[in-house]
Design a protein around this motif. Structure first.
Motif, short mmCIF file in Angstrom:
data_model
loop_
_atom_site.label_atom_id
_atom_site.label_comp_id
_atom_site.label_asym_id
_atom_site.label_seq_id
_atom_site.Cartn_x
_atom_site.Cartn_y
_atom_site.Cartn_z
N LYS A 7 61.28 25.26 -112.81
CA LYS A 7 60.57 26.17 -113.63
C LYS A 7 60.60 27.53 -113.11
O LYS A 7 61.04 28.59 -113.47
CB LYS A 7 59.30 25.90 -114.36
CG LYS A 7 59.60 24.69 -115.27
CD LYS A 7 58.29 24.38 -115.85
CE LYS A 7 58.37 23.29 -116.86
NZ LYS A 7 57.00 22.95 -117.57
N ALA A 10 64.03 28.93 -112.07
CA ALA A 10 64.55 29.61 -113.37
C ALA A 10 64.12 30.69 -113.82
O ALA A 10 64.78 31.64 -114.25
CB ALA A 10 64.37 28.48 -114.68
N ASN A 11 62.76 31.15 -113.73
CA ASN A 11 61.97 32.51 -113.84
C ASN A 11 62.69 33.51 -113.03
O ASN A 11 63.05 34.29 -113.40
CB ASN A 11 60.67 32.21 -114.06
CG ASN A 11 60.27 31.75 -115.37
OD1 ASN A 11 60.42 32.25 -116.36
ND2 ASN A 11 59.26 30.69 -115.53
N ALA A 14 66.34 34.17 -113.83
CA ALA A 14 66.41 34.96 -115.09
C ALA A 14 66.07 36.22 -114.77
O ALA A 14 66.70 37.34 -115.16
CB ALA A 14 65.75 34.19 -116.27
N TYR A 22 62.58 33.42 -118.24
CA TYR A 22 63.29 32.21 -118.88
C TYR A 22 62.41 31.76 -119.84
O TYR A 22 61.18 31.30 -119.69
CB TYR A 22 63.66 30.88 -117.92
CG TYR A 22 64.26 29.88 -118.49
CD1 TYR A 22 65.42 29.99 -119.31
CD2 TYR A 22 63.62 28.58 -118.63
CE1 TYR A 22 65.79 28.66 -120.00
CE2 TYR A 22 64.03 27.55 -119.34
CZ TYR A 22 65.34 27.69 -120.15
OH TYR A 22 65.78 26.64 -120.59
N THR A 23 62.86 31.80 -121.33
CA THR A 23 62.13 31.16 -122.41
C THR A 23 62.25 29.89 -122.92
O THR A 23 61.58 29.53 -123.87
CB THR A 23 62.03 32.56 -123.17
OG1 THR A 23 63.47 32.35 -123.73
CG2 THR A 23 61.70 33.85 -123.03
N LEU A 74 71.50 28.49 -116.80
CA LEU A 74 70.57 29.95 -117.30
C LEU A 74 71.66 30.75 -117.99
O LEU A 74 71.45 31.70 -118.69
CB LEU A 74 70.08 30.43 -116.06
CG LEU A 74 68.82 29.68 -115.89
CD1 LEU A 74 68.42 30.17 -114.21
CD2 LEU A 74 67.53 29.99 -116.85
N TRP A 77 72.08 29.62 -121.33
CA TRP A 77 70.66 30.22 -121.94
C TRP A 77 70.90 31.55 -122.54
O TRP A 77 70.55 31.99 -123.61
CB TRP A 77 69.47 29.89 -121.19
CG TRP A 77 68.34 30.66 -121.90
CD1 TRP A 77 67.39 30.46 -122.61
CD2 TRP A 77 67.82 31.77 -121.10
NE1 TRP A 77 66.56 31.50 -122.75
CE2 TRP A 77 66.69 32.23 -121.65
CE3 TRP A 77 68.24 32.54 -119.98
CZ2 TRP A 77 65.76 33.50 -121.46
CZ3 TRP A 77 67.61 33.62 -119.38
CH2 TRP A 77 66.52 33.88 -120.20
N ARG A 78 71.02 32.30 -121.51
CA ARG A 78 71.26 33.69 -121.75
C ARG A 78 72.13 34.28 -122.81
O ARG A 78 71.86 35.28 -123.66
CB ARG A 78 71.51 34.63 -120.53
CG ARG A 78 71.33 36.06 -120.43
CD ARG A 78 69.99 36.49 -120.78
NE ARG A 78 70.07 37.99 -121.15
CZ ARG A 78 69.14 38.84 -121.76
NH1 ARG A 78 68.35 38.03 -122.42
NH2 ARG A 78 69.26 40.08 -121.71
N SER A 81 71.00 33.16 -126.19
CA SER A 81 69.63 34.01 -126.71
C SER A 81 70.20 35.32 -127.07
O SER A 81 69.40 35.81 -127.71
CB SER A 81 68.79 34.15 -125.60
OG SER A 81 69.32 34.89 -124.38
#
Length: 124
Positions: A7, A10-11, A14, A22-23, A74, A77-78, A81
């Motif tokens: 986690k 990931a943050n 990002a 990262y959300t 990621l 994810w990006r 999003s």
């Protein structure tokens, strides 16, 4: 890597690559997957998403390899999003993986899409 380490990574990744934390959710399962290192799942109706990784698979890989898979997810994810195509064969996905240094999926389709993308961009 532990769930907390993943986690945190990931943050950090990002923030480094997109300037935002990262959300999404994160799940570390204890199954040994045969055909994948990680996955990104999403639901366009609920707006929820998560990165899933296998602790059994991660334990057999180097930290660098695990972080590469995390960065690959990621990118999914990006783009998701931002409402952009997220499939491994999408040109936008391949371009973003290249930009941030994320590995391309080893599937035949993804590798062929990468080769086509590279041929097009090198020709220009």
């Amino acid at each position: 890597m532990t769930l907390d380490e993943l986690k945190t990574a990931a943050n950090e990744l990002a923030l480094k690559h997109w300037g935002v934390p990262y959300t999404g959710g994160f799940e570390l399962v204890n199954r040994k997957w045969r055909r994948m290192y990680a996955c990104f799942s999403f639901n366009n109706v609920t707006g929820k998403c998560a990165i899933r990784m296998s602790s059994a698979v991660n334990s057999q890989r180097t930290r660098e390899e695990v972080l590469g898979s995390l960065l690959h997810e990621l990118v999914h994810w990006r783009l998701w999003s931002q409402g952009l195509p997220v499939h491994d064969t999408a040109e936008e996905f391949i371009a973003e993986c290249i930009r941030v240094g994320a590995p391309i999926s080893g599937t035949k389709n993804a590798q062929h899409a990468y080769e086509r993308y590279m041929a097009r961009t090198e020709a220009n």
